[in-house]
Write an enzyme that holds these catalytic residues in place. Sequence first.
Site: not given
Length: 190
Positions: A116, A165
Amino acid sequence: MDRSRGRGYNLLAMESQPGLDVLFTGGEIQAAVKKLAAEIREDYQGRQLLLVGVLKGSFVFLADLVRFLNIPLEIDFVWLSSYSRGRESSGRIEVVLPPRCQVKDRDVLVVEDIVDSGVTSAFLMEYLDKKKPASVRLCALTDKPSRRQVPVKIDYLGFTVPDKFLVGYGLDWDEKFRYLPDICVLEDEG
Ligand code: PRP
């Protein structure tokens, strides 16, 4: 063999989890993992791999990857913590559990579920490099480049993913949803 069984299970799970949209089905993930395994097997011919899974998120991916690899190898884990509870990263890396295997002179392949910000992987690659392995590479199932804060070289990648997400197939939100066979987008509550 009942080929509808997995899908039916997913649908049941989705029905009870209305805030989830499937991004990659279990079948698509299996195909991607199989492809990664073939690539890795080819590259490491004649070498003894040490796979290092990053807990907790990589456990499902690692389990499938080693079965598709189907070559002699060793498996170890590190447990790093980078996220605070909820959706935002704390930005701080903690080595909760260091590797137990000797890393020195080994061909190490780190297995991550997601890159990420890159903070975790960058930290871990440097951490392992200090232990003087013969080589150290990174295999990530998913990469979210739009969130990158520090550069990370991913040697083996399954999917590039959008800035959403994600949960399922090992990925969690507040320890929930890791068990889902698909990778799903968790919708904003707002
Ligand atoms: C997740 C994931 C990676 C890390 C990636 O772990 O498994 O290790 O975040 O994020 P970064 O690139 O922004 O550093 P997390 O700390 O959420 O713990 P978990 O594996 O137990 O879910």
